[in-house]
Design a protein around this motif. Structure first.
Motif, PDB file in Angstrom:
ATOM      1  N   ASP A 160       0.839  -1.211   0.000  1.00 33.23           N
ATOM      2  CA  ASP A 160       0.000   0.000   0.000  1.00 33.23           C
ATOM      3  C   ASP A 160       0.874   1.262   0.000  1.00 33.23           C
ATOM      4  O   ASP A 160       0.366   2.367  -0.175  1.00 33.23           O
ATOM      5  N   GLN A 167      -0.755   4.970  -3.465  1.00 32.75           N
ATOM      6  CA  GLN A 167      -0.869   6.255  -2.777  1.00 32.75           C
ATOM      7  C   GLN A 167      -1.679   7.242  -3.630  1.00 32.75           C
ATOM      8  O   GLN A 167      -2.527   7.958  -3.123  1.00 32.75           O
ATOM      9  N   GLU A 168      -1.383   7.242  -4.924  1.00 30.12           N
ATOM     10  CA  GLU A 168      -2.123   8.130  -5.824  1.00 30.12           C
ATOM     11  C   GLU A 168      -3.571   7.659  -5.955  1.00 30.12           C
ATOM     12  O   GLU A 168      -4.498   8.464  -5.952  1.00 30.12           O
ATOM     13  N   ARG A 193      -5.510   6.019  -3.960  1.00 34.91           N
ATOM     14  CA  ARG A 193      -6.406   6.191  -2.799  1.00 34.91           C
ATOM     15  C   ARG A 193      -6.761   7.668  -2.599  1.00 34.91           C
ATOM     16  O   ARG A 193      -7.808   7.981  -2.041  1.00 34.91           O
ATOM     17  N   LYS A 194      -5.894   8.562  -3.086  1.00 31.44           N
ATOM     18  CA  LYS A 194      -6.111  10.003  -2.877  1.00 31.44           C
ATOM     19  C   LYS A 194      -7.239  10.556  -3.743  1.00 31.44           C
ATOM     20  O   LYS A 194      -7.905  11.496  -3.358  1.00 31.44           O
ATOM     21  N   ASP A 195      -7.368   9.966  -4.958  1.00 30.32           N
ATOM     22  CA  ASP A 195      -8.165  10.667  -5.953  1.00 30.32           C
ATOM     23  C   ASP A 195      -8.862   9.662  -6.880  1.00 30.32           C
ATOM     24  O   ASP A 195      -8.207   8.912  -7.590  1.00 30.32           O
ATOM     25  N   ARG A 196     -10.189   9.728  -6.882  1.00 32.73           N
ATOM     26  CA  ARG A 196     -10.964   8.820  -7.749  1.00 32.73           C
ATOM     27  C   ARG A 196     -10.659   9.032  -9.224  1.00 32.73           C
ATOM     28  O   ARG A 196     -10.854   8.149 -10.045  1.00 32.73           O
ATOM     29  N   SER A 251      -7.693   9.851 -10.431  1.00 31.75           N
ATOM     30  CA  SER A 251      -6.289   9.597 -10.773  1.00 31.75           C
ATOM     31  C   SER A 251      -6.208   8.445 -11.778  1.00 31.75           C
ATOM     32  O   SER A 251      -6.969   7.480 -11.688  1.00 31.75           O
ATOM     33  N   ARG A 276      -6.099   5.130 -10.091  1.00 30.04           N
ATOM     34  CA  ARG A 276      -7.229   4.555  -9.332  1.00 30.04           C
ATOM     35  C   ARG A 276      -7.556   3.153  -9.862  1.00 30.04           C
ATOM     36  O   ARG A 276      -7.720   2.199  -9.112  1.00 30.04           O
ATOM     37  N   ASP A 334     -10.741   1.543   2.816  1.00 29.82           N
ATOM     38  CA  ASP A 334      -9.692   2.559   2.815  1.00 29.82           C
ATOM     39  C   ASP A 334     -10.341   3.919   3.055  1.00 29.82           C
ATOM     40  O   ASP A 334     -11.131   4.398   2.232  1.00 29.82           O
ATOM     41  N   ASP A 375      -9.146   6.978   3.098  1.00 33.31           N
ATOM     42  CA  ASP A 375      -8.831   8.062   2.151  1.00 33.31           C
ATOM     43  C   ASP A 375      -9.583   7.879   0.840  1.00 33.31           C
ATOM     44  O   ASP A 375     -10.059   8.831   0.240  1.00 33.31           O
ATOM     45  N   ALA A 376      -9.668   6.637   0.406  1.00 28.40           N
ATOM     46  CA  ALA A 376     -10.301   6.373  -0.894  1.00 28.40           C
ATOM     47  C   ALA A 376     -11.827   6.404  -0.782  1.00 28.40           C
ATOM     48  O   ALA A 376     -12.525   6.609  -1.770  1.00 28.40           O
TER      49      ALA A 376
END
Ligand code: BGC
Length: 546
Positions: A109, A115-116, A118-121, A123, A126, A156, A158-159
């Motif tokens: 993870d 990392q990218e 989970r930050k942004d749908r 991305s 994703r 998750d 963040d996600a």
């Protein structure tokens, strides 16, 4: 130098190494790549011609490095990419090939992609992973790490979604429906093959795809992708290898060979526990049965055989009764158990009985397939069941009777893992230096057995035919090719045994013991009489004598 033979893996003896635990060259408590390079002469002296390396990439090391955070970087504890190139060149100079890990199924993870993702749908990363708003999908997929995981889904925060993982919840599975993931993996494979590695072990290969209503293992999509990967390999490199890690029944492993257009090798998982059952039951039957149920594989392919490795002795490929039997016989103490298996090394599993250790290795070296020796098992190292996860069997290699068993010059408190202190397996005696000095040691026996195996390619390439002595404790089979005919005959019992074997088809020939070159009496049309001490075995060449 390396031979130019595309089927080199058929003649290989593989030595499995954890760099972290092998030899520490800079005194920081961790084994490293330069340390391994220094020990190449030892591996070559022993008689192995191939090394399989556990993962040494950038990783939080929460799963022995199978949790990768950068597929192209070497973990700084283990050295640099230049160190790896030097190691590879030095191995090749000695005629040793190197197999590394290609961990296709998941990342850590901590990997940049996750990392990218989970930050942004939105991305692009994703869709590198498998997400869901519920944890109810793919409910037919079993949990593999039963001792630590309750579900294959983890929320998750963040996600704002669940992600899918077949192993630890810090190891999200990659999404192979995404062509970018497939391409990334091809690029990673190319990076290591371009450096010169000779083979890749395809870790956890049955689990690449998920499909509702299936157990999400061995899916046709997985085989289609592997065929594509194999064409990519064949188009770009020569004499390289894929080794499938598919812990499955023989009928389900068979497709990983395809028509010779998927993996070159695959582990024979089901035969391994049956060797231990046969030994304890003192009966040949479990071994004969599983090998008779094993389907034929394409001529270019090969099974990989092992007694132990860096994981638990897995008991997934046995019946419930057999599993209970193995737990009872080999893991009475609950600390010896983990997930669906047993976390012990070879010598402790066999009660440190020299006869049993020799017998099991003799079978490893003479049954069809390419054998793997797990580092340290050649000297009969002990284990430490008080360590977490599977670290019981990942303790430092014991090189000498010196501080830290000669593994490292560091403060003993700085060691990556403690040295085994079990008084039955004291490192002062169980180490390479001491055993090298003693011609009767296990180490010397292993070296001799490997030398014999290396001298007779029939062990790697020949056919197998079982014989049926009337004594059920005696396992007997023939390994044959155009050049030689070897009779392997072994007493699975702890007591002396006698049997006759019908060898009339070889009347006029003599069984010549391969270790001592001693000829036994001539074979006639009458049943041939053998007597055995406890756990005795013979490798006989059947030939004429002048
Ligand atoms: C490796 C294990 C690892 C798992 C998850 C396995 O097949 O042999 O050591 O924990 O893959 O990557």
């Amino acid at each position: 130098m390396l031979t130019n033979d595309p089927f080199w893996y058929k003649d290989a003896i593989i030595y499995q190494v954890s760099i972290r635990s092998f030899f520490d060259s800079n005194g920081d408590g961790n084994g490293d790549i330069p340390g391994l390079t220094q020990k190449l002469d030892y591996i070559s002296w022993l008689g192995a011609n191939t090394i399989w390396l556990l993962p040494f990439y950038q990783s939080p090391l929460k799963d022995g490095g199978y949790d990768i955070s950068d597929f192209r970087q070497v973990h700084p504890d283990f050295g640099t990419i230049d160190d790896f190139q030097i190691f590879l060149d030095e191995a090749h100079k000695r005629g040793i090939r190197v197999i590394t890990e290609l961990i296709l199924n998941h990342t850590s993870d901590q990997h940049f992609w996750f990392q990218e993702a989970r930050k942004d749908r939105n991305s692009p990363y994703r869709d590198y992973y498998v997400w869901s708003d519920t944890d109810a999908r793919y409910s037919d997929a079993r949990i593999i790490f039963t001792d630590t995981e309750r579900s294959n889904w983890t929320w998750d925060h963040d996600a704002g979604q669940y992600f899918w993982h077949r192993f630890f919840s810090h190891q999200p599975d990659l999404n192979y429906d995404n062509p970018c993931v497939q391409q990334e993996m091809k690029d990673i494979l190319a990076f290591w093959f371009d450096m010169g590695v000779d083979g890749m072990r395809l870790d956890a290969v049955p689990y690449l795809y998920e499909r509702e209503g299936t157990n999400c293992e061995n899916l046709p999509e997985t085989h289609a992708f592997l065929k594509e990967l194999r064409s990519f390999l064949d188009e770009n490199w020569e004499n390289r290898l894929f080794l499938a890690e598919a812990n499955q029944w023989p009928d389900d492993v068979r497709p990983y060979f395809g028509d010779g257009d998927e993996c070159h090798m695959a582990y024979h998982f089901p035969v391994m526990p049956r060797l231990y059952i046969a030994l304890r039951k003192e009966q040949r039957r479990p071994i004969v049965d599983i090998l008779c149920q094993t389907p034929d594989i394409p001529p270019s392919c090969q099974w990989c055989m092992f007694l132990r490795n860096h994981d638990e002795l897995t008991l997934e490929m046995v019946s419930d009764d057999e599993r209970d039997y193995l737990y009872n016989e080999y893991a009475r103490d609950p600390r010896m158990r983990i997930n669906i298996g047993i976390r012990r090394r070879l010598a402790p599993l066999l009660d440190n009985s020299r006869r049993r250790i020799e017998l099991m290795n003799a079978l490893l070296f003479s049954l069809p397939g390419t054998p793997i020796i797990y580092y340290g098992d050649e000297i009969g190292m002990g284990d430490n069941i008080y360590l977490g996860d599977r670290d019981a069997v990942r303790t430092p290699m014991q090189w000498s009777g010196d501080r830290n068993a000669g593994f490292s010059r560091c403060d003993p408190q700085a060691l990556c893992q403690p040295i085994v202190r079990d008084p039955i397996y004291p490192y002062e005696a169980v180490n390479v230096e001491t055993q090298e000095r003693l011609p009767t040691s296990l180490l010397w026996w292993m070296k001799r057995a490997m030398a014999v195996r290396n001298e007779y390619p029939v062990f790697g390439r020949g056919s197998i035919r079982f014989l049926h002595p009337e004594n059920e404790s005696i396992l007997a089979f023939l390994r044959e090719d155009a050049d030689s005919r070897i009779l392997v005959i072994a007493n699975m019992s702890r007591f002396a045994q006698a049997t006759t074997v019908d060898l009339s088809e070889f009347a006029g020939l003599y069984p010549v013991d391969l270790f001592g070159r001693v000829a036994f009496p001539e074979i006639t049309e009458y049943p041939y009489q053998f007597t055995f001490g406890p756990h005795n075995f013979f490798w006989f060449e059947l030939r004429s004598v002048d």
